[in-house]
Scaffold this motif. Structure first.
Motif, short mmCIF file in Angstrom:
data_model
loop_
_atom_site.label_atom_id
_atom_site.label_comp_id
_atom_site.label_asym_id
_atom_site.label_seq_id
_atom_site.Cartn_x
_atom_site.Cartn_y
_atom_site.Cartn_z
N LYS A 151 0.82 -1.21 0.00
CA LYS A 151 0.00 0.00 0.00
C LYS A 151 0.86 1.26 0.00
N LEU A 152 2.05 1.18 0.57
CA LEU A 152 2.93 2.34 0.54
C LEU A 152 3.44 2.62 -0.87
N GLU A 153 3.41 1.61 -1.72
CA GLU A 153 3.86 1.80 -3.09
C GLU A 153 2.88 2.64 -3.91
N TYR A 154 1.58 2.40 -3.72
CA TYR A 154 0.61 3.00 -4.65
C TYR A 154 -0.44 3.90 -3.99
N THR A 155 -0.33 4.13 -2.66
CA THR A 155 -1.23 5.06 -1.98
C THR A 155 -0.41 6.00 -1.10
N PRO A 156 -0.99 7.13 -0.68
CA PRO A 156 -0.27 8.06 0.21
C PRO A 156 -0.37 7.67 1.68
N LEU A 157 -0.57 6.38 1.95
CA LEU A 157 -0.80 5.92 3.31
C LEU A 157 0.34 6.27 4.26
N ALA A 158 1.56 6.37 3.75
CA ALA A 158 2.71 6.65 4.62
C ALA A 158 2.54 7.95 5.38
N ARG A 190 12.94 13.25 -5.15
CA ARG A 190 12.50 13.47 -6.53
C ARG A 190 11.22 12.70 -6.82
N LYS A 191 11.14 11.47 -6.38
CA LYS A 191 9.97 10.64 -6.65
C LYS A 191 8.73 11.16 -5.90
N VAL A 192 8.93 11.54 -4.63
CA VAL A 192 7.79 12.00 -3.83
C VAL A 192 7.23 13.30 -4.39
N THR A 193 8.09 14.24 -4.65
CA THR A 193 7.61 15.54 -5.15
C THR A 193 7.16 15.45 -6.60
N GLY A 194 7.56 14.38 -7.30
CA GLY A 194 7.13 14.20 -8.67
C GLY A 194 5.83 13.44 -8.81
N ALA A 195 5.39 12.77 -7.74
CA ALA A 195 4.12 12.04 -7.77
C ALA A 195 2.97 13.05 -7.66
N GLU A 196 2.04 12.97 -8.58
CA GLU A 196 0.97 13.97 -8.68
C GLU A 196 0.13 14.05 -7.41
N SER A 197 0.13 15.23 -6.77
CA SER A 197 -0.71 15.55 -5.60
C SER A 197 -0.44 14.65 -4.41
N PHE A 198 0.75 14.05 -4.34
CA PHE A 198 1.10 13.23 -3.17
C PHE A 198 1.31 14.13 -1.96
N VAL A 199 2.22 15.09 -2.09
CA VAL A 199 2.46 16.05 -1.01
C VAL A 199 2.44 17.45 -1.61
N GLU A 200 2.21 18.43 -0.75
CA GLU A 200 2.25 19.82 -1.21
C GLU A 200 2.99 20.66 -0.17
N PRO A 201 3.82 21.61 -0.61
CA PRO A 201 4.59 22.43 0.33
C PRO A 201 3.67 23.36 1.12
N THR A 202 4.02 23.57 2.37
CA THR A 202 3.26 24.48 3.22
C THR A 202 3.76 25.91 3.12
N GLY A 203 4.98 26.08 2.60
CA GLY A 203 5.60 27.39 2.56
C GLY A 203 6.40 27.70 3.80
N THR A 221 -3.91 15.77 -2.24
CA THR A 221 -5.26 15.27 -2.47
C THR A 221 -5.30 13.90 -3.14
N ALA A 222 -4.16 13.36 -3.50
CA ALA A 222 -4.14 12.08 -4.23
C ALA A 222 -4.63 10.94 -3.35
N THR A 223 -5.37 10.02 -3.94
CA THR A 223 -5.75 8.77 -3.27
C THR A 223 -4.92 7.60 -3.78
N LEU A 224 -4.39 7.74 -5.00
CA LEU A 224 -3.46 6.78 -5.58
C LEU A 224 -2.25 7.54 -6.08
N LEU A 225 -1.08 6.93 -5.96
CA LEU A 225 0.16 7.59 -6.39
C LEU A 225 0.42 7.34 -7.87
N HIS A 226 0.69 8.43 -8.58
CA HIS A 226 1.03 8.32 -9.99
C HIS A 226 2.20 9.26 -10.30
N PRO A 227 3.37 8.67 -10.62
CA PRO A 227 3.65 7.23 -10.66
C PRO A 227 3.82 6.66 -9.25
#
Length: 232
Positions: A151-158, A190-203, A221-227
């Motif tokens: 689940k850590l591979e394909y969801t933002p569960l971490a 690189r992978k985390v920040t490149g995954a669409e809507s996985f994490v977002e900076p707070t500033g 807002t992602a429910t599944l990680l891509h990639p």
């Protein structure tokens, strides 16, 4: 007790990260069978009870904990898995942020978070022997660990293991703990920040462990990680 018909139970695989280790919630059984052995929390489903309700009730009765989300892991019904008779169990899984100490109750003599690394694998000892889990709980735990890793591979569960605002290094530590491997910091960033809507900076930034200021992130807002973030 002796069972003359098929009975249904629920068992719970609850995982958290404490003291930089992946830990599982276990209870030491106070009643036969396997009295004195470590086991997953769980018990029999009442005749008029839904499975999800039974899982939440058994967890509360045996440990005093109430996680907000449990998902069904698998069903286990191998003949002889319970010496009392024909018992089919539905296992549940939850990955939780650091939890308070559990309080034993019901048929549990002790409830405790234990490092997964200290639990004997299913193939090494007989169920219920010293250091091993009762029933077929070692197999259920192994399946829960594999589900969590996947689940850590394909969801933002971490991010559930992190505070509301976290650094990429803190998120990486979750993956390293669950996957039991070291990850290259730059490649992971690189992978985390490149995954669409996985994490977002707070500033904002924060200093962790007396180091340099690090940028803070929150879950996106992602429910599944891509990639997806694949295991090494």
């Amino acid at each position: 007790m002796t069972l003359n018909t098929v009975a249904v139970t629920v068992d719970l695989v609850l995982l958290t990260i404490r003291s930089a280790e992946l830990q599982v919630l276990l209870i030491r059984r106070a009643i036969p069978p396997f009295r004195g052995a470590w086991a997953l929390p769980g018990g029999f489903v009442l005749p008029d009870e839904d499975l999800d309700a039974a899982a939440a009730r058994e967890l509360s009765e045996e440990t005093g904990l109430r996680p907000g989300y449990l998902e069904q892991l698998a069903t286990y019904g191998t003949p002889g898995r319970d010496p009392r008779g024909r018992v089919i169990t539905v296992a549940y899984l939850a990955l939780l942020p650091d939890q308070p100490l559990p309080v034993a109750g019901s048929d549990a003599a002790v409830a405790s978070w234990l490092p997964v690394s200290s639990v004997s694998p299913a193939s090494s000892e007989s169920p219920g022997s010293s250091g091993a889990l009762a029933f077929d709980h070692a197999r259920i735990l192994a399946d829960g660990l594999e589900r969590a890793s996947a689940k850590l591979e394909y969801t933002p569960l971490a991010t559930a293991f992190c505070p509301p605002e976290f650094t990429i290094a803190e998120l990486r530590a979750v993956y390293e703990t669950v996957w039991r491997t070291r990850l290259d910091p730059r490649n992971f960033h690189r992978k985390v920040t490149g995954a669409e809507s996985f994490v977002e900076p707070t500033g904002a930034t924060a200093i962790r462990d007396r180091g340099r200021p690090a940028q803070l992130y929150r879950r996106g807002t992602a429910t599944l990680l891509h990639p997806p973030l694949l295991r090494p």
